[in-house]
Design a protein around this motif. Structure first.
Motif, PDB file in Angstrom:
ATOM      1  N   MET A 106       0.835  -1.204   0.000  1.00  0.00           N
ATOM      2  CA  MET A 106       0.000   0.000   0.000  1.00  0.00           C
ATOM      3  C   MET A 106       0.873   1.258   0.000  1.00  0.00           C
ATOM      4  N   ALA A 107       1.901   1.254   0.862  1.00  0.00           N
ATOM      5  CA  ALA A 107       2.801   2.416   0.926  1.00  0.00           C
ATOM      6  C   ALA A 107       3.482   2.628  -0.418  1.00  0.00           C
ATOM      7  N   ARG A 108       3.971   1.566  -1.025  1.00  0.00           N
ATOM      8  CA  ARG A 108       4.672   1.672  -2.306  1.00  0.00           C
ATOM      9  C   ARG A 108       3.759   2.267  -3.383  1.00  0.00           C
ATOM     10  N   TYR A 109       2.514   1.809  -3.389  1.00  0.00           N
ATOM     11  CA  TYR A 109       1.580   2.262  -4.419  1.00  0.00           C
ATOM     12  C   TYR A 109       1.334   3.766  -4.319  1.00  0.00           C
ATOM     13  N   TRP A 110       1.018   4.254  -3.110  1.00  0.00           N
ATOM     14  CA  TRP A 110       0.654   5.660  -2.959  1.00  0.00           C
ATOM     15  C   TRP A 110       1.871   6.571  -3.005  1.00  0.00           C
ATOM     16  N   ILE A 111       3.031   6.077  -2.600  1.00  0.00           N
ATOM     17  CA  ILE A 111       4.261   6.858  -2.780  1.00  0.00           C
ATOM     18  C   ILE A 111       4.518   7.034  -4.273  1.00  0.00           C
ATOM     19  N   GLY A 112       4.350   5.950  -5.024  1.00  0.00           N
ATOM     20  CA  GLY A 112       4.552   5.999  -6.475  1.00  0.00           C
ATOM     21  C   GLY A 112       3.610   6.979  -7.151  1.00  0.00           C
ATOM     22  N   LEU A 113       2.358   6.998  -6.686  1.00  0.00           N
ATOM     23  CA  LEU A 113       1.382   7.918  -7.265  1.00  0.00           C
ATOM     24  C   LEU A 113       1.786   9.376  -6.997  1.00  0.00           C
ATOM     25  N   ALA A 114       2.240   9.623  -5.758  1.00  0.00           N
ATOM     26  CA  ALA A 114       2.658  10.978  -5.410  1.00  0.00           C
ATOM     27  C   ALA A 114       3.878  11.390  -6.228  1.00  0.00           C
ATOM     28  N   GLU A 115       4.835  10.483  -6.370  1.00  0.00           N
ATOM     29  CA  GLU A 115       6.053  10.784  -7.143  1.00  0.00           C
ATOM     30  C   GLU A 115       5.718  11.073  -8.605  1.00  0.00           C
ATOM     31  N   ALA A 116       4.662  10.416  -9.095  1.00  0.00           N
ATOM     32  CA  ALA A 116       4.258  10.606 -10.499  1.00  0.00           C
ATOM     33  C   ALA A 116       3.414  11.866 -10.700  1.00  0.00           C
ATOM     34  N   GLY A 117       3.215  12.618  -9.615  1.00  0.00           N
ATOM     35  CA  GLY A 117       2.438  13.852  -9.726  1.00  0.00           C
ATOM     36  C   GLY A 117       0.939  13.618  -9.709  1.00  0.00           C
ATOM     37  N   LEU A 118       0.523  12.451  -9.202  1.00  0.00           N
ATOM     38  CA  LEU A 118      -0.912  12.102  -9.219  1.00  0.00           C
ATOM     39  C   LEU A 118      -1.523  12.072  -7.821  1.00  0.00           C
ATOM     40  N   ALA A 119      -0.971  12.863  -6.912  1.00  0.00           N
ATOM     41  CA  ALA A 119      -1.461  12.867  -5.528  1.00  0.00           C
ATOM     42  C   ALA A 119      -2.934  13.238  -5.437  1.00  0.00           C
ATOM     43  N   HIS A 120      -3.408  14.026  -6.402  1.00  0.00           N
ATOM     44  CA  HIS A 120      -4.812  14.459  -6.377  1.00  0.00           C
ATOM     45  C   HIS A 120      -5.778  13.292  -6.632  1.00  0.00           C
ATOM     46  N   LYS A 121      -5.261  12.145  -7.023  1.00  0.00           N
ATOM     47  CA  LYS A 121      -6.131  10.996  -7.308  1.00  0.00           C
ATOM     48  C   LYS A 121      -6.369  10.106  -6.080  1.00  0.00           C
ATOM     49  N   TRP A 122      -6.050  10.622  -4.896  1.00  0.00           N
ATOM     50  CA  TRP A 122      -6.166   9.810  -3.681  1.00  0.00           C
ATOM     51  C   TRP A 122      -7.574   9.272  -3.445  1.00  0.00           C
ATOM     52  N   ASN A 123      -8.599   9.970  -3.931  1.00  0.00           N
ATOM     53  CA  ASN A 123      -9.972   9.505  -3.683  1.00  0.00           C
ATOM     54  C   ASN A 123     -10.645   8.941  -4.927  1.00  0.00           C
ATOM     55  N   GLU A 124      -9.876   8.784  -6.017  1.00  0.00           N
ATOM     56  CA  GLU A 124     -10.484   8.274  -7.243  1.00  0.00           C
ATOM     57  C   GLU A 124     -10.557   6.755  -7.278  1.00  0.00           C
TER      58      GLU A 124
END
Length: 199
Positions: A71-89
């Motif tokens: 779970m940590a790896r997935y959301w860290i990766g999303l943030a690094e990719a500039g997709l932090a705004h997709k946390w609730n999608e």
């Protein structure tokens, strides 16, 4: 589970910190979302990204939040990719993609006794494999899907039939072979003694 922002720490103080990959706008938006009444799953996603942004390692994040490495790896990766705004999608409870790491862990689990992992029972069921892996990877899949994956790997949760080995009575008993073709001597038969001699 306590959240990483203690009661004495303000969002404003955190906001002033320079982040690793979140933009100022993303950081503010995430912090603002944390102030709302979020479901714990959504809150964890945001906290993972914010902690990673201030330089916490994946293992530190897992320890602080109590989430799986996956779970940590997935959301860290999303943030690094500039997709932090997709946390609730991504809806909660929807299965993520089963990856090689998940399959390797499934193989490892089914190859060992559940007792090695703290369970009281001796044999895995698809249901228990699914529950265990959901805790580790935050991936929810059905028992049926677990069985499909096992089948693809040539594995199964079903116990191999432990039929008792052939009895050793043949060592003590003789075998009689009748000559069914003989018309001249219908009662003729050979007796073979299979008793082994003790050396």
């Amino acid at each position: 589970m306590s959240h990483f922002l203690s009661e004495g720490e303000t969002f404003q103080n955190y906001n002033l910190q320079e982040g690793k990959f979140l933009t100022s706008f993303q950081r503010k938006a995430l912090l603002k979302s944390l102030q709302t009444d979020l479901q714990p799953e959504y809150r964890r996603r945001i906290e993972i990204m914010l902690l990673a942004d201030v330089g916490k390692s994946q293992s530190q994040i897992c320890e602080i939040i109590g989430c799986s490495q996956e779970m940590a790896r997935y959301w860290i990766g999303l943030a690094e990719a500039g997709l932090a705004h997709k946390w609730n999608e991504r809806p909660i409870g929807r299965p993520k993609i089963v990856n090689d790491q998940y399959l390797a862990r499934l193989r490892e689990l089914v190859s060992n006794s559940p007792r090695d992992y703290g369970y009281a029972f001796t044999y895995w069921t698809a249901q228990w494999l699914s529950k265990h892996l959901a805790k580790e990877f935050d991936i929810q899949i059905s028992d049926r899907h677990i069985n499909r994956l096992l089948k693809q790997m040539g594995l199964s949760t079903k116990r191999k039939s432990s039929s008792p080995p052939e009895t050793s009575q043949t060592q003590d008993a003789g075998i009689t072979i009748c000559d069914l073709q003989s018309n001249t001597r219908p009662n003729f038969h050979w007796s073979l003694n299979l008793m082994q001699t003790n050396k």
